[in-house]
Motif scaffolding. Structure first.
Motif, PDB file in Angstrom:
ATOM      1  N   SER A 144       0.818  -1.166   0.052  1.00 47.92           N
ATOM      2  CA  SER A 144       0.019  -0.020  -0.076  1.00 47.92           C
ATOM      3  C   SER A 144       0.853   1.136  -0.053  1.00 47.92           C
ATOM      4  O   SER A 144       2.006   1.167   0.451  1.00 47.92           O
ATOM      5  N   VAL A 145       0.247   2.214  -0.460  1.00 45.42           N
ATOM      6  CA  VAL A 145       1.044   3.640  -0.720  1.00 45.42           C
ATOM      7  C   VAL A 145       0.177   4.753  -0.383  1.00 45.42           C
ATOM      8  O   VAL A 145      -1.105   4.630  -0.159  1.00 45.42           O
ATOM      9  N   VAL A 146       0.656   5.637   0.398  1.00 45.38           N
ATOM     10  CA  VAL A 146       0.087   7.113   0.685  1.00 45.38           C
ATOM     11  C   VAL A 146       1.085   8.278   0.239  1.00 45.38           C
ATOM     12  O   VAL A 146       2.281   8.100   0.277  1.00 45.38           O
ATOM     13  N   THR A 147       0.494   9.227  -0.345  1.00 43.79           N
ATOM     14  CA  THR A 147       1.232  10.467  -0.640  1.00 43.79           C
ATOM     15  C   THR A 147       0.117  11.642  -0.109  1.00 43.79           C
ATOM     16  O   THR A 147      -1.084  11.502  -0.321  1.00 43.79           O
ATOM     17  N   HIS A 148       0.889  12.694  -0.150  1.00 42.17           N
ATOM     18  CA  HIS A 148       0.295  14.167   0.048  1.00 42.17           C
ATOM     19  C   HIS A 148       0.725  15.139  -0.816  1.00 42.17           C
ATOM     20  O   HIS A 148       1.654  15.144  -1.487  1.00 42.17           O
ATOM     21  N   GLY A 149      -0.081  16.259  -0.928  1.00 42.59           N
ATOM     22  CA  GLY A 149      -0.257  17.361  -1.426  1.00 42.59           C
ATOM     23  C   GLY A 149      -0.591  18.660  -0.442  1.00 42.59           C
ATOM     24  O   GLY A 149      -1.493  18.260   0.478  1.00 42.59           O
ATOM     25  N   PHE A 150      -0.185  19.799  -0.617  1.00 41.11           N
ATOM     26  CA  PHE A 150      -0.527  20.919   0.259  1.00 41.11           C
ATOM     27  C   PHE A 150      -0.529  22.073  -0.771  1.00 41.11           C
ATOM     28  O   PHE A 150       0.376  22.288  -1.364  1.00 41.11           O
ATOM     29  N   GLY A 151      -1.745  22.707  -0.559  1.00 39.98           N
ATOM     30  CA  GLY A 151      -1.902  23.932  -1.559  1.00 39.98           C
ATOM     31  C   GLY A 151      -2.703  25.017  -1.179  1.00 39.98           C
ATOM     32  O   GLY A 151      -3.657  24.575  -0.023  1.00 39.98           O
ATOM     33  N   VAL A 152      -3.255  25.870  -1.989  1.00 37.37           N
ATOM     34  CA  VAL A 152      -4.174  26.994  -1.525  1.00 37.37           C
ATOM     35  C   VAL A 152      -5.359  26.870  -2.551  1.00 37.37           C
ATOM     36  O   VAL A 152      -4.734  27.079  -3.860  1.00 37.37           O
ATOM     37  N   SER A 153      -6.553  26.902  -2.343  1.00 39.94           N
ATOM     38  CA  SER A 153      -7.461  26.962  -3.453  1.00 39.94           C
ATOM     39  C   SER A 153      -7.795  28.570  -3.988  1.00 39.94           C
ATOM     40  O   SER A 153      -7.864  29.139  -3.110  1.00 39.94           O
ATOM     41  N   LYS A 154      -7.970  28.692  -5.253  1.00 40.57           N
ATOM     42  CA  LYS A 154      -7.778  30.063  -5.772  1.00 40.57           C
ATOM     43  C   LYS A 154      -9.013  30.770  -5.249  1.00 40.57           C
ATOM     44  O   LYS A 154      -9.096  31.913  -4.810  1.00 40.57           O
ATOM     45  N   GLY A 155     -10.336  30.115  -5.587  1.00 41.65           N
ATOM     46  CA  GLY A 155     -11.532  31.043  -5.196  1.00 41.65           C
ATOM     47  C   GLY A 155     -11.907  31.198  -3.637  1.00 41.65           C
ATOM     48  O   GLY A 155     -12.079  32.416  -3.558  1.00 41.65           O
TER      49      GLY A 155
END
Length: 379
Positions: free
Chosen positions: A147-158
């Motif tokens: 099994s794998v897990v990955t992440h992302g981090f960001g800001v939504s524009k609207g």
């Protein structure tokens, strides 16, 4: 007639508040943090949310360097000009005793940290300058190979919301080739800072590599992925609509050992497939597959020549044309475009088992107390 020059703090107090904020917004973040302890008036001025937003637009982009050793777990904030003169140095052992902390994202002065050992995948969002962090609610899965897990981090524009994206996949692997045969379970969850909880947003298409993290660019997160036929492509997650969309990779049908990054305001792909060189491809027109072009070919150091399974990431093209690369979690490399020689950057690190990560970082004064539903801890 003699003129009496008023003290600097008295002079500033006579100015309109909007001018004071404009002046303060041009100072280094470290200097502004010192101003908080001058007086209650200065504490009030430097805590203004508008100042934090204005300062962020004027902050000089730098780098966050995470160095882990047997007895140390340091996060250094520095300018690209000189890694050896950090503007701040934080001991992450005051956040968690785990020796296996990974930096999984950097957005507008906030870092996403992952505890890979002590709390088995616990996630933290922190502002290293204000020394605040939020521990996100723990996921309910225990991740074990395959099994794998990955992440992302960001800001939504609207909505201007900070979001952490977690992709979890259970996989069935071919014991001979090591390729993914089937994904019986695939989940994507989103944590919007300020809500205190994860939300399921459906399945995550394609097969993900647990060594890669989502690259934030143009209001989206990007991963280099495969379909079940082994075809490489880029998975784009729209943070506003919370949906997945595929992007074409530079050369469909060819196996890559790569990572997605950002170079000169373009999406890029760093490919370490070759035994002798690292290729950097740039998507000149965002979302247009035909606009991919090879930008750099970087010769490897002699000790790195040969078959490799390491992920290489582009960090920055410097003003002199030199290119900074991050080789797995092992070292930072500096490629001189004039001499075509690659050298390891001296990170002032002791010999022995250790790791080095480096990621773009912009200093920010934003307090995590902005996220009212979260428990903010000082460290």
């Amino acid at each position: 007639m003699a003129f009496i020059v008023p003290p600097a703090h008295d002079f500033l107090s006579t100015l309109p508040s909007h001018l004071i904020i404009d002046i303060l917004s041009r100072l280094p973040a470290k200097s502004l943090l010192r101003c908080k302890s001058v007086s209650k008036h200065w504490l009030h001025l430097t805590s203004d949310p508008y100042l934090a937003k204005l300062h962020l637009t004027r902050s000089k982009p730098g780098v966050a360097i995470h160095q882990s050793e047997i007895s140390k777990n340091l996060l250094r904030l520095a300018d690209f000009d000189d890694f050896h003169l950090p503007t701040a140095e934080i001991d992450l052992q005051s956040l968690t005793p785990s020796p296996e902390i990974a930096v999984d994202g950097s957005v507008k002065g906030l870092l996403l940290l992952r505890d890979a050992n002590y709390k088995h995948g616990a996630l933290y969002v922190c502002n290293p300058l204000t020394r605040e962090y939020i521990e996100l609610a723990a996921p309910n899965q225990v991740v074990r190979y395959p099994s794998v897990v990955t992440h992302g981090f960001g800001v939504s524009k609207g909505s201007d919301e900070f979001k952490v994206v977690r992709i979890y996949q259970e996989r069935e692997m071919d014991p001979r080739s090591g390729s993914c045969l089937r994904i019986p379970n695939s989940e994507c969850h989103v944590y919007t800072l300020g809500t205190g909880e994860w939300r399921a947003v459906g399945d995550a298409p394609f097969a993900y590599d647990g060594r890669l993290i989502g690259q934030f660019f143009r209001d989206n997160l990007h991963w280099l992925v495969e379909d079940l036929n082994g075809q490489e492509l880029i998975s784009r997650f729209d943070l506003q609509n919370e949906s997945f969309h595929p992007f074409p990779a530079p050369f469909p049908g060819r196996k890559l050992l790569g990572s997605v990054g950002v170079l000169d305001d373009c999406l890029c792909l760093c490919d370490n497939t070759s035994n002798f060189e690292v290729d950097i491809w740039v998507m000149k027109e965002y979302g247009v597959g035909k606009s991919w072009s090879k930008r750099f070919v970087i010769r490897k150091m002699p000790e790195l020549i040969g078959p490799s399974f390491e992920i290489v990431r582009v960090l920055k093209v410097l003003g002199d044309g030199n290119i900074l690369l991050v080789w797995a979690d092992y070292c930072v490399l500096n490629y001189c475009s004039k001499s075509e020689v690659t050298q390891e950057v001296d990170m002032v690190q002791s010999r022995g088992p250790n790791s080095v990560e480096a990621m773009h970082y912009v200093p920010s004064l934003m307090t995590l107390n902005t996220f009212v539903m979260e428990k903010v801890v000082l460290f």
